[in-house]
Design a protein around this motif. Structure first.
Motif, PDB file in Angstrom:
ATOM      1  N   ASP A 172       0.840  -1.206   0.000  1.00 51.20           N
ATOM      2  CA  ASP A 172       0.000   0.000   0.000  1.00 51.20           C
ATOM      3  C   ASP A 172       0.877   1.258   0.000  1.00 51.20           C
ATOM      4  O   ASP A 172       0.374   2.353  -0.233  1.00 51.20           O
ATOM      5  CB  ASP A 172      -0.924   0.037   1.226  1.00 51.20           C
ATOM      6  CG  ASP A 172      -1.814  -1.203   1.285  1.00 51.20           C
ATOM      7  OD1 ASP A 172      -1.921  -1.883   0.246  1.00 51.20           O
ATOM      8  OD2 ASP A 172      -2.368  -1.501   2.366  1.00 51.20           O
ATOM      9  N   ARG A 173       2.124   1.106   0.322  1.00 52.16           N
ATOM     10  CA  ARG A 173       3.127   2.194   0.298  1.00 52.16           C
ATOM     11  C   ARG A 173       2.672   3.404   1.120  1.00 52.16           C
ATOM     12  O   ARG A 173       2.696   4.532   0.641  1.00 52.16           O
ATOM     13  CB  ARG A 173       3.467   2.575  -1.150  1.00 52.16           C
ATOM     14  CG  ARG A 173       3.937   1.376  -1.964  1.00 52.16           C
ATOM     15  CD  ARG A 173       4.486   1.731  -3.321  1.00 52.16           C
ATOM     16  NE  ARG A 173       5.899   2.115  -3.255  1.00 52.16           N
ATOM     17  CZ  ARG A 173       6.395   3.216  -3.798  1.00 52.16           C
ATOM     18  NH1 ARG A 173       5.621   4.068  -4.411  1.00 52.16           N
ATOM     19  NH2 ARG A 173       7.681   3.478  -3.717  1.00 52.16           N
ATOM     20  N   ILE A 174       2.235   3.101   2.369  1.00 56.60           N
ATOM     21  CA  ILE A 174       1.712   4.201   3.201  1.00 56.60           C
ATOM     22  C   ILE A 174       2.788   5.229   3.541  1.00 56.60           C
ATOM     23  O   ILE A 174       2.458   6.349   3.916  1.00 56.60           O
ATOM     24  CB  ILE A 174       1.030   3.687   4.499  1.00 56.60           C
ATOM     25  CG1 ILE A 174       1.979   2.788   5.294  1.00 56.60           C
ATOM     26  CG2 ILE A 174      -0.272   2.968   4.194  1.00 56.60           C
ATOM     27  CD1 ILE A 174       1.437   2.408   6.661  1.00 56.60           C
ATOM     28  N   PHE A 175       4.044   4.843   3.431  1.00 59.95           N
ATOM     29  CA  PHE A 175       5.122   5.825   3.654  1.00 59.95           C
ATOM     30  C   PHE A 175       5.863   6.133   2.349  1.00 59.95           C
ATOM     31  O   PHE A 175       6.992   6.628   2.376  1.00 59.95           O
ATOM     32  CB  PHE A 175       6.119   5.315   4.704  1.00 59.95           C
ATOM     33  CG  PHE A 175       5.477   4.939   6.011  1.00 59.95           C
ATOM     34  CD1 PHE A 175       4.795   5.881   6.764  1.00 59.95           C
ATOM     35  CD2 PHE A 175       5.531   3.629   6.480  1.00 59.95           C
ATOM     36  CE1 PHE A 175       4.196   5.542   7.960  1.00 59.95           C
ATOM     37  CE2 PHE A 175       4.930   3.276   7.673  1.00 59.95           C
ATOM     38  CZ  PHE A 175       4.256   4.230   8.415  1.00 59.95           C
ATOM     39  N   GLY A 176       5.238   5.816   1.224  1.00 59.72           N
ATOM     40  CA  GLY A 176       5.887   6.067  -0.071  1.00 59.72           C
ATOM     41  C   GLY A 176       7.164   5.261  -0.202  1.00 59.72           C
ATOM     42  O   GLY A 176       7.253   4.136   0.313  1.00 59.72           O
ATOM     43  N   GLU A 177       8.173   5.870  -0.812  1.00 59.89           N
ATOM     44  CA  GLU A 177       9.413   5.119  -1.076  1.00 59.89           C
ATOM     45  C   GLU A 177      10.195   4.808   0.200  1.00 59.89           C
ATOM     46  O   GLU A 177      11.075   3.948   0.191  1.00 59.89           O
ATOM     47  CB  GLU A 177      10.290   5.842  -2.097  1.00 59.89           C
ATOM     48  CG  GLU A 177      10.801   7.182  -1.621  1.00 59.89           C
ATOM     49  CD  GLU A 177      11.640   7.889  -2.697  1.00 59.89           C
ATOM     50  OE1 GLU A 177      12.501   8.692  -2.313  1.00 59.89           O
ATOM     51  OE2 GLU A 177      11.411   7.630  -3.914  1.00 59.89           O
ATOM     52  N   ALA A 178       9.838   5.488   1.316  1.00 64.67           N
ATOM     53  CA  ALA A 178      10.497   5.169   2.588  1.00 64.67           C
ATOM     54  C   ALA A 178      10.239   3.708   2.982  1.00 64.67           C
ATOM     55  O   ALA A 178      10.955   3.142   3.807  1.00 64.67           O
ATOM     56  CB  ALA A 178      10.006   6.106   3.688  1.00 64.67           C
ATOM     57  N   GLY A 179       9.205   3.098   2.372  1.00 63.30           N
ATOM     58  CA  GLY A 179       8.879   1.713   2.707  1.00 63.30           C
ATOM     59  C   GLY A 179       9.238   0.714   1.616  1.00 63.30           C
ATOM     60  O   GLY A 179       8.790  -0.437   1.653  1.00 63.30           O
TER      61      GLY A 179
END
Ligand code: AMP
Ligand code: GLY
Length: 425
Positions: A172-179
């Motif tokens: 779901d990439r709730i933290f964008g590329e940080a995840g």
């Protein structure tokens, strides 16, 4: 000398308050600052991530030192940019800031240098993370490797929850590329402590210990926040444990960064779990902690600007710092609803009366000036900080000041420092 402080939180109010006591300071600029920092200098309307504009401002205002408070500009190379322009900057280079900005890198530094930490693995696909988590019986912690405003860590007692967390972060990439990368590691048990040190590339000066309160609810319940209060010193960090942290964590980290070709300069903050097997690193931060900075700087008697310059010049070895032996306690007053949605623009009353005492400072974080009033403008609004002869006295003073302050739906935990006082230990 003129100094530019970058940031707008309670941490920056505390740094500004402390810098203002320095005889060496001429003009302090704070970008963007808050109404609290404006008491000690000029707030400048430039965002913390607008590095090019910050450097331009420093060049045209005869700034000799830039101090970078938060992690985002550090990770984006703010220090490198100031130094390239010939301006001293307090904080790590972009390469060294990876200790905080990339938890996979931090884990690798810990492994390479035999620094005690939780057993963990790094994953770049959800499928691999899922297979690993499913194969584990114990509770695990799932962490987005990149910066996620302190919200990227999920402590999961059940593998099913850990798989959901990994899915949220990676799919779901709730933290964008940080995840894009996650670290999955064993859950550690014990009391946490924040150990902050000045580092000049090679030499280390360890500050007094402190302890944060990350959860929103009393008794450490509910979701994690940026920090709901802190105190210093943390009695759980005995002299023997501090020695162990210095020998087993701080020295090998700083040496490892030299060997890595990315020497560390600035504040090295080790988030430690004191387990039955000894101290273990939970995370590194590459900056002052917020709210730990508030009680720590209330206790620092020496000139902060002097120390910061010594860090920048590689002269930390020459410094001895003096500390107030009295403990300090900081209680965060937050907007009702935080860390979820909350209202802004609530008028704050009682600030002057609450701070009308040499041993109490009300540090502002999410505040704004509106028609002559101070109003709430963020989740964590104030850090009410007091010194006392004992931790219990510092706590009582901090809460007596809290009780003089009011804004609609103000919320604070009532148990800050109770672990030190022995109630929950
Ligand atoms: P971090 O950002 O890595 O410090 O994680 C934020 C918070 O999550 C920490 O302050 C701890 O409360 C918790 N945490 C992180 N790693 C672990 C771990 N391995 N075991 C238990 N709790 C952890
Ligand atoms: N208080 C925790 C932090 O500054 O990250």
């Amino acid at each position: 000398m003129n100094v530019l402080l970058v940031g707008n939180g309670g941490r920056e109010h505390a740094i500004a308050w402390k810098l203002a006591q320095s005889k060496k300071l001429d003009q302090l600029y704070i970008a963007p600052g808050n109404p609290g920092t404006a008491q000690y200098g000029k707030n400048v309307d430039i965002g913390v991530n607008n590095i090019a504009e910050l450097v331009d401002f420093a060049k045209s205002n005869d700034v000799s030192l830039a101090i970078i408070g938060p992690e985002d500009p550090l990770a984006a190379g703010a220090v490198d940019a100031f130094e390239a322009a010939g301006i001293k900057a307090f904080g790590p280079s972009k390469a060294a800031a990876r200790l905080e900005a990339d938890k996979a890198f931090a884990k690798q530094v810990m492994h390479t240098n035999a620094i005690p930490t939780a057993e963990g693995r790094v994953f770049e696909t959800f499928a691999d993370a899922k297979v690993y988590i499913a194969s584990r019986d114990e509770a695990v912690v799932v962490k987005a490797a990149g910066l996620a405003k302190g919200k990227g860590v999920f402590v999961c007692d059940e593998p099913a929850d850990a798989i959901i967390a990994a899915e949220k972060i990676m799919c779901d990439r709730i933290f964008g590329e940080a995840g894009d990368t996650v670290v999955v590691e064993d859950k550690l048990l014990g009391q946490e402590a924040s150990i902050l040190a000045f580092v000049d590339g090679r030499n280390i000066y360890v500050m007094e210990s402190s302890q944060d309160h990350k959860a929103i609810g009393e008794g450490d319940t509910g979701p994690n926040t940026g920090g709901m209060g802190a105190y210093s010193p943390a009695p759980v960090v005995t002299e023997a444990i501090m020695d162990q942290i210095v020998k087993e964590v701080l020295v090998p980290t700083v040496d490892g960064m030299i060997r890595n070709g990315t020497p560390f300069k600035g504040i090295l903050y080790a988030g430690i779990m004191i387990t039955q097997g000894g101290p273990r690193v939970l995370e590194y931060n590459v900056r002052f902690g917020d709210p730990e900075t508030q009680p720590i700087l209330m206790r620092l008697k020496s000139d902060l600007l002097d120390v910061m310059l010594a860090v920048c010049d590689g002269r930390l070895k020459e410094m001895t710092l003096e500390w107030d032996p009295r403990p300090a306690v900081c209680v965060v007053m937050a907007s009702g609803g935080y860390p979820g949605g909350y209202d802004k623009g609530k008028k704050i009353t009682g600030l002057d009366a609450a701070g009308d005492n040499d041993d109490i400072v009300v540090f502002q974080a999410g505040t704004a000036q509106q028609d002559g009033d101070i109003v709430s403008a963020g989740g964590r609004v104030l850090g009410v900080t007091a010194l006392g002869d004992t931790i219990a006295e510092a706590k009582a003073k901090a809460y007596s000041a809290v009780d003089m302050i009011d804004f609609d739906r103000a919320y604070c935990r009532r148990d800050i420092a109770d672990k030190a006082i022995g109630k929950l230990a």
